[in-house]
Design an enzyme around this catalytic site. Structure first.
Site, PDB file in Angstrom:
ATOM      1  N   MET A 334      12.540 -15.614  -4.752  1.00  0.00           N
ATOM      2  CA  MET A 334      12.693 -14.663  -3.661  1.00  0.00           C
ATOM      3  C   MET A 334      12.585 -15.360  -2.310  1.00  0.00           C
ATOM      4  SD  MET A 334      13.411 -11.482  -3.270  1.00  0.00           S
ATOM      5  CE  MET A 334      12.922 -10.592  -4.734  1.00  0.00           C
ATOM      6  N   ASP A 353       5.155 -23.715   0.725  1.00  0.00           N
ATOM      7  CA  ASP A 353       4.615 -23.444  -0.595  1.00  0.00           C
ATOM      8  C   ASP A 353       3.361 -24.294  -0.771  1.00  0.00           C
ATOM      9  OD1 ASP A 353       6.151 -21.932  -3.166  1.00  0.00           O
ATOM     10  OD2 ASP A 353       4.411 -23.170  -3.664  1.00  0.00           O
ATOM     11  N   VAL A 410       4.854 -14.316  -1.719  1.00  0.00           N
ATOM     12  CA  VAL A 410       4.067 -14.917  -2.799  1.00  0.00           C
ATOM     13  C   VAL A 410       3.910 -13.908  -3.929  1.00  0.00           C
ATOM     14  CG1 VAL A 410       2.890 -16.466  -1.200  1.00  0.00           C
ATOM     15  CG2 VAL A 410       1.855 -14.256  -1.738  1.00  0.00           C
ATOM     16  N   GLU A 412       2.837 -11.016  -6.583  1.00  0.00           N
ATOM     17  CA  GLU A 412       2.442  -9.624  -6.367  1.00  0.00           C
ATOM     18  C   GLU A 412       0.967  -9.437  -6.743  1.00  0.00           C
ATOM     19  OE1 GLU A 412       5.419  -6.532  -5.842  1.00  0.00           O
ATOM     20  OE2 GLU A 412       4.769  -8.051  -4.449  1.00  0.00           O
ATOM     21  N   LYS A 417      -2.148 -12.415  -1.616  1.00  0.00           N
ATOM     22  CA  LYS A 417      -1.499 -12.001  -0.368  1.00  0.00           C
ATOM     23  C   LYS A 417      -2.508 -11.944   0.788  1.00  0.00           C
ATOM     24  CE  LYS A 417       2.486  -9.496  -2.311  1.00  0.00           C
ATOM     25  NZ  LYS A 417       3.579 -10.117  -1.537  1.00  0.00           N
ATOM     26  N   HIS A 460      11.044  -5.226   1.684  1.00  0.00           N
ATOM     27  CA  HIS A 460      11.360  -5.329   0.259  1.00  0.00           C
ATOM     28  C   HIS A 460      12.806  -5.803   0.100  1.00  0.00           C
ATOM     29  CE1 HIS A 460      12.232  -3.013  -3.749  1.00  0.00           C
ATOM     30  NE2 HIS A 460      12.114  -4.301  -3.946  1.00  0.00           N
ATOM     31  N   GLU A 472      14.706  -2.879   2.167  1.00  0.00           N
ATOM     32  CA  GLU A 472      13.856  -1.703   2.362  1.00  0.00           C
ATOM     33  C   GLU A 472      12.676  -2.099   3.245  1.00  0.00           C
ATOM     34  OE1 GLU A 472      12.173   1.830  -0.556  1.00  0.00           O
ATOM     35  OE2 GLU A 472      12.178  -0.228  -1.296  1.00  0.00           O
TER      36      GLU A 472
END
Length: 727
Positions: A334, A353, A410, A412, A417, A460, A472
């Site tokens: 993503m 990262d 990162v 979920e 987060k 999103h 979104e």
């Protein structure tokens, strides 16, 4: 003031220049068509005029028809549409015949279209009526007839002329798929006649006008002995083409897109008769299409509403928030995709990262996409170097200094987060906006880890980021207007379509997608034939059946979402029957496409082979199967009722976002214009009737929301004639 200007030079060449004031792109209006007609009459009647050049004062030729024209014709009913379309045909046919003697085909005046750039829809249909089409060598220009993509077909003679010019088979990609070409490709395909240097466009057009002979002005279909390229319908070769086209269209559209059906009818019937009768047939089919509510819904959602959202229809009134430097945290699939679309849009990117090799792999993802672009001749080596030069892959959070937007992508996991949020806020300036990319975690909860919750927002993205056009944007309880504007401006920069929703479990898209998947799985558990579930979905216009969709998104992700939702909802959790199937599949190691094993079977290369036979052993197919309509209603209503509830709950604030988001986000039956468009097509009263029947047989999840009941009682629709706000 007219949209066309008339000028004749000393050599008798008339130039009609198209320039719609206060618009970046020319669009054709009824008034402009009449002005053009009058100017063509003037030139044809003037003995001093040798011929006509039709061109544009803008960098492009035209973007198509002004949709107000279509709306006005539709408001007048079928006769008004037919008369309006035939009026356009009359003008274009006058240009085509250009005053020539109807018997000898001599004495006409040459008319050439000189295209400086993009020519779409009527912007190509007008040139197709001219005697020659010359385009400037502009690689960014797009030439074609994209009407089918928004629910109509070329109704200004483009369908009939292109079929007669190229033959049905060669014209099919341009008519049935809306294929667009750059000028050189358009010439190779036979759409246009010449490509010249931009600075030579008008001089070459003038040379052609002055040197054209009578024979150059006669279209093949106006000549004696004309035969359609590839064969007419009852020619042996043509017969195979039309039979094949019919099967191809039925296979691709599943019979739910009326535009393709009407277009095929116009082509087939028109090929059996002389040209002037063929354009009347085209007009009849176009009229029938515009009277179909599906075309109205598709134009509204895929053109008018989509464009309005992209232009910031719901953007807060704050200063421009164009993003100059974006920090992306997390270089997985993503994050890597977000980095690519950002750099490709000209934005400087810091890709972070935990490990350098992971950050480098994230950057390499962009390199792979650019290499594919080079292979397809869509990207140059210089462009590749330029885009990659904007991406700085690192592990150092200090590199985020100067970023005005952060996109965190990162895992979920709220704890991960939260840690990232704290590290980022320690490295960036006080004005930097922080966006978290999440598909399910509540934004307001994640914002608790931020020192500046008014600058914290959800974004999103849909996977794969480079292909999916919807983004979104989720406004948390504390999110401020500047953060919303920053997110909207960023989405505009990366050339995607935004919707803004308020924070709630699953936001909007997943709130509707998950019930669709669950309803399909629930039916399998009940003994409904899995193939019936999948094909019922496709036959109502869904791109993927629910079982294929869960395979694509991964079954273990479904398990994680189910566990988290059950923990949050407790005894109110409604999907235990679905979990039994999902958890069993996961325990069997059938995690979906990524594992080459899911509801479908896959070969060693990952190619889908068919539904997995083991499903029937665990969930035997019942002797009595539901009818197709019942299965379709269950699958559609599972999504649509959640869309209505989202509006009722204030998660959605604009039904335009609900419809556009549904089509672009998960492919909700585009022919319907989206969930609210579909409800308007069938009517609120019918929807309540269907839901009450399903509620009685299947359970409370199909209980009609009060909003829908109220609309049924008053005869209301979601889209009143005057606007596009919620009823």
């Amino acid at each position: 003031m007219t949209d066309f200007t008339y000028a004749m030079d000393a050599d008798g060449v008339v130039t009609l220049t198209w320039d719609v004031k206060h618009k970046s792109m020319n669009v054709m209006s009824t008034e402009a068509f009449m002005d053009l007609s009058g100017m063509v009459d003037r030139a044809l009647a003037d003995p001093a005029a040798k011929g006509i050049i039709i061109t544009s004062a803008k960098k492009d030729f035209a973007g198509g028809m002004d949709l107000k024209v279509i709306a006005a014709m539709r408001a007048g009913g079928a006769q008004a549409i037919f008369d309006g379309v035939m009026g356009m045909h009359h003008v274009l046919r006058k240009i085509e015949l250009a005053g020539m003697d109807p018997k000898t085909k001599k004495g006409g005046k040459p008319i050439v279209a000189a295209l400086p750039g993009t020519a779409l829809g009527i912007g190509l249909e007008l040139p197709l009526a001219c005697h020659r089409i010359i385009a400037a060598d502009n690689p960014k220009a797009k030439i074609g007839l994209p009407e089918i993509l928004v629910g109509i077909f070329p109704g200004g003679g483009g369908t009939t002329r292109l079929t007669r010019k190229m033959g049905a088979m060669m014209a099919a990609p341009f008519l049935l798929e809306g294929k667009l070409s750059d000028p050189k490709s358009a010439k190779m395909a036979g759409l246009i006649d010449e490509v010249v240097a931009p600075e030579d466009l008008l001089s070459r057009a003038k040379d052609w006008v002055l040197s054209a002979k009578d024979a150059d002005l006669v279209k093949p279909w106006d000549d004696k002995g004309y035969k359609m390229p590839g064969g007419a319908p009852y020619h042996p070769a043509g017969f195979m083409t039309f039979v094949g086209a019919n099967a191809m269209v039925a296979g691709k559209t599943m019979g739910v897109y009326p535009a393709a059906k009407e277009l095929l009818g116009a082509v087939y019937e028109g090929a059996l008769v002389p040209f002037d009768t063929a354009i009347k047939i085209e007009a009849r089919h176009f009229t029938a299409l515009l009277m179909n509510p599906s075309s109205t819904a598709m134009i509204r959602s895929l053109f008018i509403n989509k464009e309005a959202l992209e232009k910031g229809a719901n953007r807060p009134s704050v200063a421009d928030q164009t993003v100059k430097k974006v920090g992306i945290i997390g270089a997985g699939m993503m994050g890597a995709g977000i980095a690519y679309v950002s750099a490709n849009a000209g934005i400087e990117v810091i890709l972070i990262d935990a490990a350098q090799d992971a950050a480098d792999r994230g950057k390499a993802y962009s390199e792979g996409l650019l290499d594919k672009g080079i292979q397809r001749k869509k990207v140059t080596a210089e462009k590749k170097a330029e885009v990659l030069g904007r991406i700085h892959a690192t592990t150092d959070y200090a590199a985020l200094s100067g970023c005005d937007l952060i996109v965190e992508a990162v895992f979920e996991d709220p704890k991960v987060k939260a840690e990232v949020t704290a590290r980022v806020e320690a490295a960036v300036g006080a004005d930097c906006i922080f966006a978290t990319n999440t598909s399910t975690l509540p934004i307001s909860s994640l914002a608790k880890a931020s020192k500046r919750p008014e600058q914290f927002i959800g974004i999103h993205f849909f996977s794969p980021v480079d292909k999916m056009m919807l983004v979104e944007i989720i406004r948390g309880k504390a999110t401020g207007d500047v953060a919303v504007a920053k997110a909207l401006d960023y989405v505009r920069q990366i050339r995607k379509t935004p919707i803004v929703v308020n924070d709630a479990r699953f936001f909007y898209a997943n709130r509707c997608i998950i019930p669709y998947i669950n309803e399909g799985i629930r039916m399998v558990a009940e003994g409904v034939e899995p193939a019936l579930v999948e094909n019922a979905a496709k036959l109502v216009g869904m791109p993927l059946g629910p079982l294929q969709l869960v395979d694509e998104t991964s079954i273990d992700l479904g398990v994680k979402i189910a566990k988290a939702t059950r923990a949050a909802m407790g005894d109110a959790y409604p999907d235990g029957a679905v979990d039994e199937v999902l958890f069993w599949m996961a325990a069997e190691g059938r995690l979906g496409k990524k594992a080459n094993a899911g509801f479908y079977a896959y070969d060693a290369a990952g190619k889908r082979e068919g539904l997995w036979e083991g499903l029937e052993a665990r969930y035997p197919v019942a002797k009595d199967q539901p009818d197709l309509g019942t299965v379709q209603h269950r699958l559609l209503m599972a999504q649509v009722l959640e869309a209505v509830r989202a509006l009722e709950d204030g998660v959605l604030t604009d039904i335009r976002e609900g419809d556009v988001g549904a089509i672009l986000g998960w492919g909700f039956a585009p022919w319907s214009g989206g969930p609210f468009g579909w409800l308007d097509i069938i009517g609120a009263a019918k929807a309540v009737e269907i839901c009450e029947g399903l509620s009685a047989s299947e359970g409370a999840r199909f209980t009609p929301p009060q909003m829908l009941r109220d609309m049924a009682a008053t005869g209301q629709s979601f889209y009143p004639a005057a606007g596009a706000k919620a009823a």
